[in-house]
Structure formats: structure tokens, C-alpha cells
Design a protein around this motif. Structure first.
Motif, PDB file in Angstrom:
ATOM      1  N   TYR A 191      40.459  -0.349   8.356  1.00  0.00           N
ATOM      2  CA  TYR A 191      41.056  -1.339   9.244  1.00  0.00           C
ATOM      3  C   TYR A 191      42.384  -0.801   9.783  1.00  0.00           C
ATOM      4  O   TYR A 191      43.206  -0.269   9.023  1.00  0.00           O
ATOM      5  CB  TYR A 191      41.310  -2.653   8.506  1.00  0.00           C
ATOM      6  CG  TYR A 191      40.140  -3.129   7.676  1.00  0.00           C
ATOM      7  CD1 TYR A 191      39.058  -3.799   8.263  1.00  0.00           C
ATOM      8  CD2 TYR A 191      40.092  -2.901   6.301  1.00  0.00           C
ATOM      9  CE1 TYR A 191      37.980  -4.224   7.507  1.00  0.00           C
ATOM     10  CE2 TYR A 191      39.022  -3.325   5.536  1.00  0.00           C
ATOM     11  CZ  TYR A 191      37.972  -3.982   6.135  1.00  0.00           C
ATOM     12  OH  TYR A 191      36.905  -4.402   5.377  1.00  0.00           O
ATOM     13  N   SER A 205      43.379  -4.897  16.872  1.00  0.00           N
ATOM     14  CA  SER A 205      42.824  -4.502  15.571  1.00  0.00           C
ATOM     15  C   SER A 205      41.543  -3.711  15.795  1.00  0.00           C
ATOM     16  O   SER A 205      40.751  -4.025  16.686  1.00  0.00           O
ATOM     17  CB  SER A 205      42.519  -5.738  14.713  1.00  0.00           C
ATOM     18  OG  SER A 205      43.689  -6.482  14.451  1.00  0.00           O
ATOM     19  N   ARG A 206      41.365  -2.689  14.980  1.00  0.00           N
ATOM     20  CA  ARG A 206      40.129  -1.890  14.994  1.00  0.00           C
ATOM     21  C   ARG A 206      39.551  -1.910  13.581  1.00  0.00           C
ATOM     22  O   ARG A 206      40.174  -1.404  12.651  1.00  0.00           O
ATOM     23  CB  ARG A 206      40.408  -0.460  15.435  1.00  0.00           C
ATOM     24  CG  ARG A 206      41.067  -0.342  16.809  1.00  0.00           C
ATOM     25  CD  ARG A 206      41.485   1.093  17.096  1.00  0.00           C
ATOM     26  NE  ARG A 206      42.187   1.214  18.344  1.00  0.00           N
ATOM     27  CZ  ARG A 206      43.501   1.024  18.492  1.00  0.00           C
ATOM     28  NH1 ARG A 206      44.229   0.678  17.429  1.00  0.00           N
ATOM     29  NH2 ARG A 206      44.065   1.152  19.669  1.00  0.00           N
ATOM     30  N   ASN A 207      38.389  -2.488  13.432  1.00  0.00           N
ATOM     31  CA  ASN A 207      37.738  -2.591  12.129  1.00  0.00           C
ATOM     32  C   ASN A 207      36.474  -1.730  12.121  1.00  0.00           C
ATOM     33  O   ASN A 207      35.546  -1.976  12.898  1.00  0.00           O
ATOM     34  CB  ASN A 207      37.376  -4.045  11.823  1.00  0.00           C
ATOM     35  CG  ASN A 207      38.592  -4.949  11.773  1.00  0.00           C
ATOM     36  OD1 ASN A 207      39.718  -4.484  11.586  1.00  0.00           O
ATOM     37  ND2 ASN A 207      38.386  -6.242  11.943  1.00  0.00           N
ATOM     38  N   TYR A 208      36.471  -0.729  11.257  1.00  0.00           N
ATOM     39  CA  TYR A 208      35.330   0.182  11.151  1.00  0.00           C
ATOM     40  C   TYR A 208      34.577  -0.119   9.855  1.00  0.00           C
ATOM     41  O   TYR A 208      35.177  -0.165   8.774  1.00  0.00           O
ATOM     42  CB  TYR A 208      35.792   1.637  11.117  1.00  0.00           C
ATOM     43  CG  TYR A 208      36.642   2.065  12.296  1.00  0.00           C
ATOM     44  CD1 TYR A 208      36.060   2.663  13.409  1.00  0.00           C
ATOM     45  CD2 TYR A 208      38.025   1.890  12.287  1.00  0.00           C
ATOM     46  CE1 TYR A 208      36.832   3.068  14.492  1.00  0.00           C
ATOM     47  CE2 TYR A 208      38.807   2.289  13.360  1.00  0.00           C
ATOM     48  CZ  TYR A 208      38.211   2.877  14.453  1.00  0.00           C
ATOM     49  OH  TYR A 208      38.984   3.280  15.521  1.00  0.00           O
ATOM     50  N   CYS A 251      32.204  -0.494  15.006  1.00  0.00           N
ATOM     51  CA  CYS A 251      33.630  -0.669  15.279  1.00  0.00           C
ATOM     52  C   CYS A 251      33.821  -1.949  16.080  1.00  0.00           C
ATOM     53  O   CYS A 251      33.232  -2.118  17.155  1.00  0.00           O
ATOM     54  CB  CYS A 251      34.195   0.521  16.055  1.00  0.00           C
ATOM     55  SG  CYS A 251      35.922   0.307  16.544  1.00  0.00           S
ATOM     56  N   ASN A 252      34.622  -2.854  15.558  1.00  0.00           N
ATOM     57  CA  ASN A 252      34.986  -4.078  16.265  1.00  0.00           C
ATOM     58  C   ASN A 252      36.423  -3.950  16.764  1.00  0.00           C
ATOM     59  O   ASN A 252      37.365  -3.848  15.968  1.00  0.00           O
ATOM     60  CB  ASN A 252      34.855  -5.293  15.349  1.00  0.00           C
ATOM     61  CG  ASN A 252      33.407  -5.627  15.066  1.00  0.00           C
ATOM     62  OD1 ASN A 252      32.584  -5.638  15.959  1.00  0.00           O
ATOM     63  ND2 ASN A 252      33.095  -5.887  13.807  1.00  0.00           N
ATOM     64  N   LEU A 253      36.564  -3.922  18.070  1.00  0.00           N
ATOM     65  CA  LEU A 253      37.877  -3.842  18.711  1.00  0.00           C
ATOM     66  C   LEU A 253      38.303  -5.259  19.070  1.00  0.00           C
ATOM     67  O   LEU A 253      37.689  -5.911  19.923  1.00  0.00           O
ATOM     68  CB  LEU A 253      37.803  -2.951  19.949  1.00  0.00           C
ATOM     69  CG  LEU A 253      39.103  -2.701  20.716  1.00  0.00           C
ATOM     70  CD1 LEU A 253      40.128  -2.011  19.828  1.00  0.00           C
ATOM     71  CD2 LEU A 253      38.823  -1.867  21.966  1.00  0.00           C
ATOM     72  N   THR A 265      36.661 -10.003  21.093  1.00  0.00           N
ATOM     73  CA  THR A 265      36.108  -8.912  20.294  1.00  0.00           C
ATOM     74  C   THR A 265      35.083  -8.121  21.095  1.00  0.00           C
ATOM     75  O   THR A 265      34.182  -8.702  21.711  1.00  0.00           O
ATOM     76  CB  THR A 265      35.432  -9.442  19.017  1.00  0.00           C
ATOM     77  OG1 THR A 265      36.399 -10.156  18.236  1.00  0.00           O
ATOM     78  CG2 THR A 265      34.872  -8.300  18.179  1.00  0.00           C
ATOM     79  N   LEU A 311      36.757   6.633  18.245  1.00  0.00           N
ATOM     80  CA  LEU A 311      37.009   5.665  19.323  1.00  0.00           C
ATOM     81  C   LEU A 311      38.064   6.270  20.233  1.00  0.00           C
ATOM     82  O   LEU A 311      39.148   6.647  19.780  1.00  0.00           O
ATOM     83  CB  LEU A 311      37.495   4.345  18.736  1.00  0.00           C
ATOM     84  CG  LEU A 311      37.697   3.199  19.731  1.00  0.00           C
ATOM     85  CD1 LEU A 311      36.362   2.665  20.224  1.00  0.00           C
ATOM     86  CD2 LEU A 311      38.501   2.063  19.077  1.00  0.00           C
ATOM     87  N   THR A 318      36.831   2.832  27.306  1.00  0.00           N
ATOM     88  CA  THR A 318      36.754   3.006  25.855  1.00  0.00           C
ATOM     89  C   THR A 318      35.342   3.418  25.440  1.00  0.00           C
ATOM     90  O   THR A 318      34.360   2.812  25.873  1.00  0.00           O
ATOM     91  CB  THR A 318      37.143   1.714  25.126  1.00  0.00           C
ATOM     92  OG1 THR A 318      38.481   1.365  25.470  1.00  0.00           O
ATOM     93  CG2 THR A 318      37.061   1.905  23.613  1.00  0.00           C
ATOM     94  N   PHE A 320      32.927   4.898  21.933  1.00  0.00           N
ATOM     95  CA  PHE A 320      32.806   5.111  20.491  1.00  0.00           C
ATOM     96  C   PHE A 320      31.610   6.036  20.298  1.00  0.00           C
ATOM     97  O   PHE A 320      30.456   5.620  20.496  1.00  0.00           O
ATOM     98  CB  PHE A 320      32.600   3.776  19.771  1.00  0.00           C
ATOM     99  CG  PHE A 320      32.645   3.866  18.272  1.00  0.00           C
ATOM    100  CD1 PHE A 320      33.662   4.540  17.624  1.00  0.00           C
ATOM    101  CD2 PHE A 320      31.660   3.249  17.502  1.00  0.00           C
ATOM    102  CE1 PHE A 320      33.711   4.607  16.232  1.00  0.00           C
ATOM    103  CE2 PHE A 320      31.698   3.300  16.112  1.00  0.00           C
ATOM    104  CZ  PHE A 320      32.727   3.982  15.480  1.00  0.00           C
TER     105      PHE A 320
END
Length: 435
Positions: A191, A205-208, A251-253, A265, A311, A318, A320
Motif C-alpha cells: 500500500y 492511494s495505490r493498493n497492490y 492495482c487499485n488507484l 477508484t 504502474l 496511466t 499497469f
């Protein structure tokens, strides 16, 4: 058979312990995490030296060919844990962290003549970190132009674990080969959050996340040649199959309006994103009269051509996707040894094992285009015989290990670890004559 089932159940309960991360290292945010050693208790006293060792009363998971040497009358059950203290140093700013972790659970027994079997539960990698930094956006703040700060927060958890089943066979005296087949599983969570003190700027936030479930194959061979009546050399070879892990990463940006709290998101996905490297090991061990054993191991992990999710870009550009340039081939060289006057002696100190080892590991990570940390490590260990009216074959393995990771311009790590492993050696298969 009942005791084997009980041992397997104990290993199952202990899986809970593997859910906890065994590291606090910021370097665990890269790749598959911090790579765990596959060494068991007696190997750790020699800093992981293993490829040429084939002990009748210890489980050497790092070379499955060694299983063929297990005592025909014994069932060996070995479990280990570690306590570690790590000092992180970045530009003179120092922080300490500590961990306690279940390291491994393995067992072995003789199935047939010259055929040994082993099963176990070991970690493959660990992810565990949490750190942040804060900086001023304005280089020269003033009363009319107050300073705005931005903060970057990085955290992660998870890791990969493996449950394995292996066998080793000695078809003729001096030569043996074997294999481990493992089920590899785990999650990798990372995160990153970028936030500003200015409420008009969105928080990003970037959640991988990734879930891995696949197989792992390891092969080994050993050849022992007698030089004299008291001296022999053992050559050990190992190979681990590199392959795609058939796992997806997401990946949630997330862009959050700091004033309203409303989030937007964007979700990205890569299929078949992770891969295990081909790994080759070679070791040579000199055995003098079963008193003194000295060896050297070399390991090569082929990471250089492995791609990794990245990313990149901003806004509508953008992307990924898998990219290269994140890794280098990893080289590890280990020198160590074990001294014991002799297990046939009755004296307590005569049956003690005294061990030591040193290692050098080359950088395999590329961080911002530069080489990541190289690793220097050393260990001292003892094998303490357990002698009582019930059992005189088991061993308590204790070792102290120092690991240093450093690279120019990056965080320096000094870790001190205590490893404790208890090897139960029971005469399960002996036939007793009743007068």
C-alpha cells in the motif's frame, strides 16, 4: 503411523504462526518479498551451508538427495523458531525493530532400504514494512506563502509459504539423488499513500494485491568419494525449476477528495504476473573421520530476465504492465563447518556439535536504476545432545546470526537473530527381542 499423523497435525496447527511476517525490512516491498532461507537448525549454525551434507540424524531440506542417509530405525521431527532484532539506519537516523517467527517444521524417516522420505512446512518469502516520509512542497515558505507539506506512507504484509513432500534414493554406495515437490501459496499486499496538508489537493492511494497458488520443484544429487580411510569428499548439486506462477496482480488507484471524502477508484489487472527463478546450487564438503566437516556452497538464482508489475504514467496515460530492469542474478557464497568429537562417546561435551559459517550475497534488486543492497552474514552455533533415560538421540540446535544489508544511498540494516531448533529423533522402527 499414528505418530506420523500426530506430527502432521502439529504442523497444520503451526500454520497459524506462518501467517505472521518474519521481517520489518523496507526491502521486502520489492519482488516476492524478503527471501527466506530453506535451512533447518543444524544448517543455520553454519550460516546455511547444506549442499554436501547428508546426516543420518538431521533433515537437510536444501538438498533432497540427503534424505537417503536418514537412519533406518528413526523418525526425525525438527521444528525451529527465531528471535531477531534489526537496526535500520538512514542518514544517521536509526530505528530498531524486533520479530519472533516460527521458521520451519520438517520430518523424515526411512521408507525402504536406501530410500528416505521427508515432509515439511517452510517459508519462501516474507513481506512486512511500514514507514513514511514528509517534505515541504515550497522550497522557501513565507507568511504570504505558507509551507505545504506532502507525506508518502508505505506499508505491506504477507509472504509465500510452502508445504513439501520429498524423497531421496541411494541406488549404489556413494551416489544419491532426490526431489521435493511443494505447494506454494500466499498473498502479497502493498500500500502506498500520497497526501498533502493542503485540503484542496486530493489524496492518492495505490493498493497492490496478489494471491499466489502454485507448485515448486527442487532436485538434488550427491556423490561421495573416499580419499583415505578417514577422509572423504562429497559433491552436492541442486536445481530448482523456474516457472510462471499463473497468478494475477491487481492495482487499485484511489483518488480521494480531501474536502468531501469522496473517492474515485480505477482498477488495473495483470495476468500471470509473477515468476520463480531458475536456481542452481553446487557444494563441496570434506569429512574427516566424522569429527570435522568443512564445506563451501555456491548458489545462483536467475532473476535478471524476470519481469515485474509497474504502474507508470499519469491521468489517461496511466498503465499497469510487466516491465524489466527490476532484478539482477543473485549469487551467494557460503563457507562453514561442523566439529564434533564423536557421537559414539558417552561424554556430554564429546557429543556436542560446534558450528560456524560466513556468507556473501550479491545485490539482486534494482532500486531506481541502481543496485540494491548486498548482504554479508555470519553465524555461530552449537548442537546440544539431549541425554536422559528416555531419549539420547535428540538434539537441541542453537545458533546466533548477524546479517548486514547495505547499499550506497539506501537504508542500512543490521540484524541479529537467535535460531532455536529442536530435533526429535525417535527409534520408531526398531524390533525388540523379548526373552
Amino acid at each position: 503411523m499414528k505418530k506420523i499423523i500426530v506430527s502432521a497435525l502439529f504442523a497444520g496447527f503451526a500454520m497459524q504462526g506462518f501467517a505472521q511476517s518474519g521481517t520489518n525490512s523496507p526491502y521486502s516491498q520489492y519482488g516476492l518479498g524478503t527471501l527466506a532461507t530453506q535451512a533447518t537448525g543444524f544448517n543455520r549454525g553454519m550460516n546455511g551451508l547444506a549442499y554436501g551434507f547428508h546426516e543420518h540424524n538431521q533433515v537437510n531440506h536444501m538438498n533432497p538427495a540427503s534424505y537417503s542417509a536418514v537412519d533406518s530405525l528413526s523418525f526425525i521431527f525438527d521444528a525451529g523458531l527465531s528471535l531477531q532484532l534489526t537496526n535500520f539506519d538512514e542518514g544517521g537516523h536509526k530505528v530498531n525493530a524486533h520479530n519472533a517467527d516460527i521458521e520451519y517444521i520438517v520430518a523424515s524417516f526411512r521408507a525402504f532400504k536406501h530410500v528416505g522420505v521427508s515432509f515439511g512446512l517452510l517459508p519462501y518469502s516474507n513481506v512486512g514494512y511500514n514507514f513514511s516520509n514528509t517534505r515541504n512542497v515550497n522550497a522557501f515558505p513565507s507568511p504570504s506563502s505558507p509551507s505545504t507539506t506532502y507525506s508518502n506512507t508505505y506499508s505491506g504484509d504477507g509472504g509465500l509459504h510452502q508445504v513439501s513432500l520429498g524423497a531421496g534414493w541411494e541406488p549404489f554406495k556413494g551416489f544419491s539423488f532426490g526431489a521435493n515437490i511443494s505447494y506454494l501459496w500466499g498473498t502479497l499486499n502493498r500500500y502506498t499513500t500520497n497526501s498533502y496538508s493542503d485540503s484542496y489537493v486530493n489524496t492518492i492511494s495505490r493498493n497492490y494485491t496478489a494471491e499466489i497458488k502454485n507448485y515448486k520443484l527442487d532436485f538434488g544429487a550427491q556423490y561421495t568419494h573416499a580419499i583415505t580411510k578417514k577422509d572423504e569428499l562429497t559433491l552436492g548439486l541442486t536445481y530448482s525449476l523456474g516457472h510462471k506462477l499463473n497468478s494475477n496482480t491487481e492495482c487499485n488507484l484511489i483518488s480521494t477528495n480531501s474536502q468531501t471524502g469522496v473517492s474515485d477508484t480505477t482498477r488495473y489487472m495483470i495476468s500471470n504476473a509473477f515468476e520463480l527463478p531458475h536456481t542452481i546450487g553446487i557444494g563441496l564438503m570434506w569429512n574427516h573421520n566424522n569429527h570435522l566437516k568443512i564445506g563451501v556452497d555456491y548458489q545462483l538464482q536467475k532473476w535478471a530476465k524476470i519481469l515485474y508489475p509497474r504502474l507508470s504514467g499519469t491521468g489517461s496515460t496511466t498503465t499497469f504492465a510487466l516491465a524489466d530492469g527490476f532484478f539482477k542474478d543473485r549469487h551467494r557464497l557460503t563457507l562453514g563447518g561442523d566439529y564434533c568429537r564423536g557421537e559414539r562417546y558417552r561424554g556430554f561435551f564429546d557429543r556436542m556439535h560446534y558450528r560456524a559459517g560466513v556468507s556473501y550475497t550479491s545485490p539482486y534488486l534494482k532500486i531506481n536504476g541502481a543496485d540494491g543492497p548486498r548482504e554479508l552474514s555470519a553465524s555461530l552455533g552449537v548442537g546440544i545432545p539431549i541425554i536422559n533415560g528416555y531419549n539420547n538421540r535428540s538434539i537441541l540446535n542453537i545458533s546466533a546470526e548477524w546479517v548486514n544489508q547495505s547499499a550506497t544511498g539506501l537504508i542500512k540494516e543490521n540484524m541479529f537473530r537467535i535460531n532455536v531448533g529442536l530435533t526429535f529423533n525417535e527409534r520408531w522402527f526398531a524390533k525388540f527381542k523379548v526373552e
